[in-house]
Design an enzyme around this catalytic site. Structure first.
Site, PDB file in Angstrom:
ATOM      1  CG  MET A   1      -1.883  -1.217   1.175  1.00 12.90           C
ATOM      2  SD  MET A   1      -3.417  -0.987   2.055  1.00 12.90           S
ATOM      3  CE  MET A   1      -2.841  -0.662   3.687  1.00 12.90           C
TER       4      MET A   1
ATOM      5  NE  ARG B   1      -2.900   1.817   9.501  1.00  8.63           N
ATOM      6  CZ  ARG B   1      -3.262   0.764   8.751  1.00  8.63           C
ATOM      7  NH1 ARG B   1      -2.563  -0.356   8.796  1.00  8.63           N
ATOM      8  NH2 ARG B   1      -4.322   0.841   7.965  1.00  8.63           N
TER       9      ARG B   1
ATOM     10  CG  HIS C   1       6.934  -1.464   2.038  1.00  9.69           C
ATOM     11  ND1 HIS C   1       6.837  -0.364   2.844  1.00  9.69           N
ATOM     12  CD2 HIS C   1       5.699  -2.010   2.007  1.00  9.69           C
ATOM     13  CE1 HIS C   1       5.596  -0.246   3.281  1.00  9.69           C
ATOM     14  NE2 HIS C   1       4.884  -1.235   2.794  1.00  9.69           N
TER      15      HIS C   1
HETATM   16  O1  PAF Z   1      -0.333  -5.845   3.528  1.00 11.20           O
HETATM   17  C1  PAF Z   1      -0.727  -4.922   2.786  1.00 11.20           C
HETATM   18  O2  PAF Z   1      -0.036  -3.924   2.574  1.00 11.20           O
HETATM   19  C2  PAF Z   1      -2.089  -5.042   2.124  1.00 11.20           C
HETATM   20  O3  PAF Z   1      -3.001  -5.660   2.962  1.00 11.20           O
HETATM   21  C3  PAF Z   1      -2.046  -5.729   0.752  1.00 11.20           C
HETATM   22  C4  PAF Z   1      -1.546  -7.167   0.866  1.00 11.20           C
HETATM   23  C5  PAF Z   1      -1.111  -4.967  -0.174  1.00 11.20           C
HETATM   24  C6  PAF Z   1      -3.433  -5.763   0.131  1.00 11.20           C
HETATM   25  O4  PAF Z   1      -3.950  -4.497  -0.042  1.00 11.20           O
END
Ligand code: PAF
Length: 282
Positions: free
Chosen positions: A30, A187, A37
């Site tokens: 997201m 967050r 990430h």
């Molecule tokens: O973990 C996340 O960031 C979200 O839940 C995902 C897997 C990208 C789905 O929107």
């Protein structure tokens, strides 16, 4: 790196790659990238010919009073970070490109969503499963990487992939933490200085709880009470959303602790709802 916003264009490109015999790795996100990430991208990169990272703040997984409108974003920063990891496509669609106004099809795994975030955020995993399935259909990946901070999410996606025979290899990546132990999360950006200083208490509490289990504690209620007290002492401005001791696959609370067991927590610290977990295996 190509930026694609149109789902059909993404699908066309991925189908072409597959016809050419190239393998595809998928990292769904997201956005508002942090090292957690980037670790998912690093994990996928050497295992596929083409790496697709998706950046989509999926509205269907947010409840009415949640932070959909405030979710942090930094598209230019994300673009540079994704590119630095050798991403081939950054897919960043608008919500109305992903959902028709009369969207009516949902994927749900209710059995695994009865506890933890499933009960705290009704409808959340239905939104996650639906969007992840759409991303699988658009990219047809050979492998997809998800973080284990969202342990329940990964368990649900694993079950969905198994039950629907989706031909993708799922890779769960260990939680990436700040130097003081706080699990990395987009967050965390909501935390004030004071809250940020206290938030590592979540990880410290989990570790102390694990030590108790390793030393012989078998009563889940004792572990939950211990953690509640730890959190209120270490993070006095927090409120506990849940503290649970569950079977790591079925995601149901256990009556008596036998290993492996998962201790999972969600704690509201100011504006940030922080989740973390610890798998105890020995
Ligand atoms: O973990 C996340 O960031 C979200 O839940 C995902 C897997 C990208 C789905 O929107």
């Amino acid at each position: 790196m190509q930026i694609i916003r149109d789902p059909k264009e993404l699908q066309k490109q991925c189908l072409k790659w597959r016809q050419e015999g190239l393998t595809i790795g998928l990292v769904p996100t997201m956005g508002f990238f942090h090292d957690g990430h980037l670790a998912l991208m690093k994990r996928a990169r050497p295992e596929c010919d083409k790496l697709v990272v998706t950046l989509f703040v999926n509205p269907t997984q947010f409840g009415e009073n949640e932070d959909l409108d405030k979710y942090p974003h930094d598209f230019e920063g994300d673009r540079a970070k994704a590119e630095s990891q050798g991403t081939d496509i950054l897919f960043a669609p608008a919500p109305d490109a992903m959902y028709h106004p009369d969207h009516a099809t949902w994927i749900d795994v209710p059995e695994l969503g009865q506890h933890l975030c499933g009960s705290a955020r009704p409808g959340h995993f239905r939104g996650v499963c639906t969007v992840v399935t759409k991303l699988f259909m658009l990219t047809q990946p050979d492998l997809a990487v998800f973080g284990q901070k969202d342990w329940q999410q990964l368990a649900i996606i694993r079950r969905m992939v198994r039950d629907l025979d989706i031909p993708v290899k799922l890779i769960g990546h260990e939680i990436i933490r700040e130097a003081d132990g706080l699990a990395m999360s987009s967050r965390n950006a909501y935390l004030t200085e004071e809250e940020r200083a206290a938030a590592p208490g979540i990880r410290q509490g989990l570790q102390k709880a694990a030590d108790k289990v390793v030393s012989g504690e078998r009563n889940p209620d004792a572990v939950k009470k211990f953690l509640k007290d730890e959190f209120s002492a270490a993070i006095p401005m927090s409120t506990v959303d849940y503290i649970e001791v569950v079977d790591p696959e079925a995601i149901v609370p256990v009556d008596e602790i036998t290993v492996p067991v998962l201790v999972a927590v969600a704690v509201q610290v100011g504006k940030a709802r922080l989740i973390d977990n610890l798998l105890i295996e020995v």
